[in-house]
Design an enzyme around this catalytic site. Sequence first.
Site, mmCIF file in Angstrom:
data_model
loop_
_atom_site.group_PDB
_atom_site.id
_atom_site.type_symbol
_atom_site.label_atom_id
_atom_site.label_comp_id
_atom_site.label_asym_id
_atom_site.label_seq_id
_atom_site.Cartn_x
_atom_site.Cartn_y
_atom_site.Cartn_z
ATOM 1 N N LYS A 1 -9.239 2.797 -2.679
ATOM 2 C CA LYS A 1 -9.613 2.196 -1.400
ATOM 3 C C LYS A 1 -10.957 2.725 -0.916
ATOM 4 C CE LYS A 1 -7.467 1.162 3.091
ATOM 5 N NZ LYS A 1 -6.250 1.401 3.911
ATOM 6 N N CYS B 1 -5.691 -3.230 1.826
ATOM 7 C CA CYS B 1 -5.532 -3.327 3.280
ATOM 8 C C CYS B 1 -6.856 -3.502 4.021
ATOM 9 C CB CYS B 1 -4.755 -2.116 3.784
ATOM 10 S SG CYS B 1 -4.082 -2.326 5.456
ATOM 11 N N GLU C 1 0.842 -1.197 0.000
ATOM 12 C CA GLU C 1 0.000 0.000 0.000
ATOM 13 C C GLU C 1 0.882 1.255 0.000
ATOM 14 O OE1 GLU C 1 -3.628 1.915 2.715
ATOM 15 O OE2 GLU C 1 -2.592 0.092 3.376
#
Length: 266
Positions: free
Chosen positions: A114, A148, A45
Amino acid sequence: MAPLRTALYQGPGGVPRTSEDSLAALARTARRAADAGARLLLASELYLTGYAVGDALPGLAETADGPGAGRVAGIAAENGLAIAYGYPERAGRTLYNSVQLIGPDGSRLANYRKTHLFGDFETDHFTPGDRAVVQADLDGVRVGLLICYDVEFPENVRAHALAGTELLLVPTALMRPYEIVAQTVLPARAWESQLYIAYANRCGREGDFHFTGLSCLAAPDGTVRARAGVADDLVVADMDPDLLKASRAENSYLGDRRPELYTSLL
Protein backbone atom coordinates in the site's frame (compact mmCIF):
# COMPACT_ATOMS: atom_id res chain seq x y z
CA MET A 1 -12.61 -13.73 -24.69
CA ALA A 2 -14.61 -15.42 -21.94
CA PRO A 3 -15.65 -13.34 -18.91
CA LEU A 4 -13.57 -13.65 -15.76
CA ARG A 5 -16.03 -14.55 -13.01
CA THR A 6 -14.96 -12.70 -9.88
CA ALA A 7 -16.06 -13.30 -6.28
CA LEU A 8 -15.81 -10.66 -3.54
CA TYR A 9 -15.64 -11.93 0.04
CA GLN A 10 -16.93 -9.46 2.62
CA GLY A 11 -16.16 -11.14 5.92
CA PRO A 12 -15.80 -12.55 8.41
CA GLY A 13 -17.03 -9.48 10.28
CA GLY A 14 -16.58 -8.43 13.88
CA VAL A 15 -13.75 -8.75 16.40
CA PRO A 16 -10.47 -9.86 14.79
CA ARG A 17 -10.04 -13.60 14.76
CA THR A 18 -6.85 -15.60 14.59
CA SER A 19 -5.16 -16.21 11.27
CA GLU A 20 -6.27 -19.83 11.58
CA ASP A 21 -9.90 -18.71 11.78
CA SER A 22 -9.41 -16.41 8.80
CA LEU A 23 -7.85 -19.20 6.74
CA ALA A 24 -10.62 -21.64 7.64
CA ALA A 25 -13.24 -19.08 6.58
CA LEU A 26 -11.30 -18.46 3.36
CA ALA A 27 -11.27 -22.20 2.58
CA ARG A 28 -15.05 -22.44 3.05
CA THR A 29 -15.61 -19.32 0.95
CA ALA A 30 -13.29 -20.50 -1.82
CA ARG A 31 -15.39 -23.65 -2.18
CA ARG A 32 -18.56 -21.56 -2.46
CA ALA A 33 -16.92 -19.24 -4.99
CA ALA A 34 -15.66 -22.14 -7.09
CA ASP A 35 -19.11 -23.75 -7.02
CA ALA A 36 -20.47 -20.47 -8.40
CA GLY A 37 -18.00 -20.66 -11.30
CA ALA A 38 -15.56 -18.01 -10.04
CA ARG A 39 -11.95 -18.04 -11.21
CA LEU A 40 -10.89 -15.26 -8.84
CA LEU A 41 -11.68 -14.60 -5.18
CA LEU A 42 -10.83 -11.25 -3.56
CA ALA A 43 -10.70 -10.88 0.23
CA SER A 44 -10.37 -7.71 2.29
CA GLU A 45 -7.49 -5.53 3.53
CA LEU A 46 -5.39 -7.22 6.26
CA TYR A 47 -7.64 -10.23 5.83
CA LEU A 48 -5.34 -12.76 7.50
CA THR A 49 -5.00 -10.95 10.82
CA GLY A 50 -7.91 -8.56 11.04
CA TYR A 51 -7.46 -4.78 10.96
CA ALA A 52 -7.85 -3.73 14.62
CA VAL A 53 -4.80 -5.55 15.96
CA GLY A 54 -2.92 -2.51 17.27
CA ASP A 55 0.56 -3.09 18.67
CA ALA A 56 0.24 -6.86 18.17
CA LEU A 57 0.85 -6.25 14.49
CA PRO A 58 4.64 -6.86 14.40
CA GLY A 59 4.19 -10.32 15.87
CA LEU A 60 1.50 -11.18 13.32
CA ALA A 61 3.33 -9.98 10.21
CA GLU A 62 5.03 -12.49 7.92
CA THR A 63 7.06 -12.54 4.73
CA ALA A 64 5.42 -12.73 1.32
CA ASP A 65 6.37 -16.42 1.12
CA GLY A 66 5.45 -17.14 4.74
CA PRO A 67 3.11 -19.77 6.19
CA GLY A 68 -0.04 -17.77 5.44
CA ALA A 69 0.90 -17.55 1.78
CA GLY A 70 1.49 -21.29 1.73
CA ARG A 71 -1.93 -21.99 3.20
CA VAL A 72 -3.67 -19.65 0.76
CA ALA A 73 -1.78 -21.30 -2.13
CA GLY A 74 -3.13 -24.67 -1.04
CA ILE A 75 -6.70 -23.33 -0.89
CA ALA A 76 -6.34 -21.76 -4.33
CA ALA A 77 -4.96 -24.92 -5.93
CA GLU A 78 -7.54 -27.16 -4.26
CA ASN A 79 -10.39 -25.05 -5.65
CA GLY A 80 -8.85 -24.06 -9.00
CA LEU A 81 -9.25 -20.32 -8.55
CA ALA A 82 -6.95 -17.36 -7.93
CA ILE A 83 -7.08 -15.65 -4.53
CA ALA A 84 -6.05 -12.10 -3.63
CA TYR A 85 -5.86 -11.36 0.10
CA GLY A 86 -4.58 -8.62 2.38
CA TYR A 87 -1.96 -9.27 5.05
CA PRO A 88 0.75 -7.49 7.07
CA GLU A 89 4.05 -8.15 5.30
CA ARG A 90 7.42 -8.26 7.03
CA ALA A 91 10.53 -7.47 4.96
CA GLY A 92 13.50 -7.41 7.31
CA ARG A 93 12.56 -4.94 10.02
CA THR A 94 10.05 -3.11 7.81
CA LEU A 95 6.29 -3.73 7.84
CA TYR A 96 4.00 -3.15 4.87
CA ASN A 97 0.24 -3.26 4.42
CA SER A 98 0.20 -5.67 1.47
CA VAL A 99 -2.00 -7.67 -0.87
CA GLN A 100 -0.84 -10.86 -2.56
CA LEU A 101 -2.34 -12.54 -5.62
CA ILE A 102 -2.06 -16.33 -5.72
CA GLY A 103 -2.81 -18.11 -8.99
CA PRO A 104 -5.27 -20.99 -9.43
CA ASP A 105 -2.31 -23.39 -9.47
CA GLY A 106 -1.03 -22.05 -6.13
CA SER A 107 1.79 -19.95 -7.61
CA ARG A 108 2.51 -16.46 -6.30
CA LEU A 109 1.62 -14.04 -9.11
CA ALA A 110 2.03 -10.56 -7.58
CA ASN A 111 2.55 -8.71 -4.32
CA TYR A 112 1.69 -5.03 -3.78
CA ARG A 113 2.48 -2.75 -0.82
CA LYS A 114 0.00 0.00 0.00
CA THR A 115 1.39 3.37 -1.08
CA HIS A 116 -1.12 5.74 0.58
CA LEU A 117 -1.49 5.00 4.29
CA PHE A 118 -4.63 6.11 6.13
CA GLY A 119 -4.97 7.22 9.74
CA ASP A 120 -2.79 6.91 12.81
CA PHE A 121 -2.84 3.10 13.03
CA GLU A 122 -1.43 2.65 9.54
CA THR A 123 1.07 5.51 9.61
CA ASP A 124 2.35 4.41 13.04
CA HIS A 125 2.89 0.77 12.05
CA PHE A 126 3.52 0.55 8.30
CA THR A 127 5.97 1.92 5.76
CA PRO A 128 4.37 3.05 2.47
CA GLY A 129 5.23 1.07 -0.63
CA ASP A 130 7.09 2.68 -3.51
CA ARG A 131 5.61 0.92 -6.58
CA ALA A 132 2.48 2.54 -7.98
CA VAL A 133 1.55 -0.18 -10.48
CA VAL A 134 1.81 -3.91 -9.82
CA GLN A 135 0.14 -6.27 -12.30
CA ALA A 136 -0.27 -9.92 -13.27
CA ASP A 137 -2.05 -11.82 -16.03
CA LEU A 138 -4.93 -14.15 -15.18
CA ASP A 139 -6.87 -16.05 -17.86
CA GLY A 140 -5.79 -13.45 -20.43
CA VAL A 141 -6.89 -10.49 -18.27
CA ARG A 142 -4.38 -7.92 -17.03
CA VAL A 143 -5.05 -7.63 -13.29
CA GLY A 144 -3.75 -4.76 -11.14
CA LEU A 145 -3.54 -4.29 -7.37
CA LEU A 146 -4.25 -1.38 -5.02
CA ILE A 147 -5.38 -1.25 -1.37
CA CYS A 148 -8.27 0.78 0.08
CA TYR A 149 -7.21 4.45 0.39
CA ASP A 150 -5.03 4.09 -2.72
CA VAL A 151 -8.09 3.94 -4.97
CA GLU A 152 -9.39 7.26 -3.65
CA PHE A 153 -6.59 9.01 -5.56
CA PRO A 154 -7.58 9.24 -9.24
CA GLU A 155 -3.93 9.37 -10.27
CA ASN A 156 -3.42 5.82 -9.01
CA VAL A 157 -6.29 4.39 -11.02
CA ARG A 158 -5.37 6.32 -14.15
CA ALA A 159 -1.78 5.04 -13.87
CA HIS A 160 -3.16 1.51 -13.91
CA ALA A 161 -5.38 2.24 -16.90
CA LEU A 162 -2.45 3.67 -18.86
CA ALA A 163 -0.35 0.62 -17.95
CA GLY A 164 -3.01 -1.70 -19.39
CA THR A 165 -4.83 -2.87 -16.25
CA GLU A 166 -8.26 -4.24 -17.13
CA LEU A 167 -9.41 -5.45 -13.71
CA LEU A 168 -8.22 -3.56 -10.63
CA LEU A 169 -8.38 -5.51 -7.35
CA VAL A 170 -8.79 -3.41 -4.21
CA PRO A 171 -8.95 -5.16 -0.81
CA THR A 172 -10.41 -2.60 1.55
CA ALA A 173 -11.12 -1.58 5.16
CA LEU A 174 -13.48 1.32 4.50
CA MET A 175 -14.96 2.74 7.69
CA ARG A 176 -18.06 4.72 8.51
CA PRO A 177 -18.98 7.47 7.70
CA TYR A 178 -17.21 7.19 4.33
CA GLU A 179 -19.84 5.13 2.50
CA ILE A 180 -19.62 7.66 -0.35
CA VAL A 181 -16.38 5.97 -1.47
CA ALA A 182 -18.05 2.60 -2.10
CA GLN A 183 -21.30 4.06 -3.37
CA THR A 184 -20.10 6.93 -5.57
CA VAL A 185 -16.32 7.13 -5.95
CA LEU A 186 -15.75 3.53 -7.09
CA PRO A 187 -18.19 3.61 -10.05
CA ALA A 188 -16.79 7.02 -11.03
CA ARG A 189 -13.21 5.68 -10.96
CA ALA A 190 -14.19 2.74 -13.17
CA TRP A 191 -15.92 5.09 -15.61
CA GLU A 192 -13.26 7.79 -15.80
CA SER A 193 -10.36 5.34 -16.23
CA GLN A 194 -12.24 2.72 -18.25
CA LEU A 195 -11.56 -0.47 -16.32
CA TYR A 196 -13.27 -2.83 -13.89
CA ILE A 197 -12.72 -2.34 -10.16
CA ALA A 198 -13.29 -5.15 -7.66
CA TYR A 199 -13.60 -3.68 -4.14
CA ALA A 200 -13.80 -6.14 -1.22
CA ASN A 201 -14.40 -4.46 2.13
CA ARG A 202 -14.46 -5.52 5.76
CA CYS A 203 -17.74 -5.33 7.70
CA GLY A 204 -18.93 -4.95 11.27
CA ARG A 205 -17.08 -3.59 14.28
CA GLU A 206 -13.45 -4.24 15.17
CA GLY A 207 -12.29 -2.34 18.22
CA ASP A 208 -12.77 1.36 17.53
CA PHE A 209 -13.42 0.76 13.82
CA HIS A 210 -16.84 0.25 12.24
CA PHE A 211 -16.53 -0.96 8.64
CA THR A 212 -19.15 -0.14 6.04
CA GLY A 213 -19.31 -3.30 3.92
CA LEU A 214 -20.80 -2.39 0.51
CA SER A 215 -18.21 -4.36 -1.48
CA CYS A 216 -18.78 -4.07 -5.21
CA LEU A 217 -17.66 -4.84 -8.75
CA ALA A 218 -17.82 -1.59 -10.73
CA ALA A 219 -17.76 -1.73 -14.53
CA PRO A 220 -16.26 0.73 -17.06
CA ASP A 221 -19.74 1.80 -18.16
CA GLY A 222 -20.32 3.23 -14.66
CA THR A 223 -22.66 0.48 -13.51
CA VAL A 224 -22.21 -1.74 -10.46
CA ARG A 225 -22.44 -5.40 -11.46
CA ALA A 226 -22.57 -6.75 -7.89
CA ARG A 227 -23.06 -5.08 -4.51
CA ALA A 228 -22.83 -6.55 -1.02
CA GLY A 229 -24.80 -5.34 1.98
CA VAL A 230 -23.34 -4.35 5.34
CA ALA A 231 -22.87 -7.83 6.86
CA ASP A 232 -20.87 -10.95 5.93
CA ASP A 233 -21.46 -11.60 2.25
CA LEU A 234 -20.11 -13.23 -0.89
CA VAL A 235 -21.05 -11.65 -4.21
CA VAL A 236 -20.11 -12.92 -7.67
CA ALA A 237 -20.15 -11.14 -11.02
CA ASP A 238 -18.37 -11.26 -14.37
CA MET A 239 -15.55 -9.07 -15.59
CA ASP A 240 -16.39 -9.05 -19.32
CA PRO A 241 -13.44 -8.20 -21.61
CA ASP A 242 -15.80 -7.65 -24.54
CA LEU A 243 -17.79 -5.06 -22.61
CA LEU A 244 -14.52 -3.37 -21.61
CA LYS A 245 -13.39 -3.22 -25.24
CA ALA A 246 -16.74 -1.76 -26.35
CA SER A 247 -16.76 0.75 -23.49
CA ARG A 248 -13.25 1.95 -24.32
CA ALA A 249 -14.27 2.39 -27.95
CA GLU A 250 -17.31 4.45 -26.89
CA ASN A 251 -15.64 6.45 -24.11
CA SER A 252 -12.61 8.38 -25.38
CA TYR A 253 -11.23 9.67 -22.06
CA LEU A 254 -7.94 7.80 -22.33
CA GLY A 255 -7.32 8.69 -25.96
CA ASP A 256 -8.32 12.35 -25.56
CA ARG A 257 -5.89 13.10 -22.75
CA ARG A 258 -3.36 15.92 -23.27
CA PRO A 259 -0.45 15.02 -20.97
CA GLU A 260 1.59 18.04 -22.05
CA LEU A 261 -0.90 20.22 -20.14
CA TYR A 262 -0.64 18.25 -16.90
CA THR A 263 3.03 18.67 -16.10
CA SER A 264 2.17 20.72 -13.00
CA LEU A 265 0.81 17.49 -11.45
CA LEU A 266 4.25 15.90 -11.40
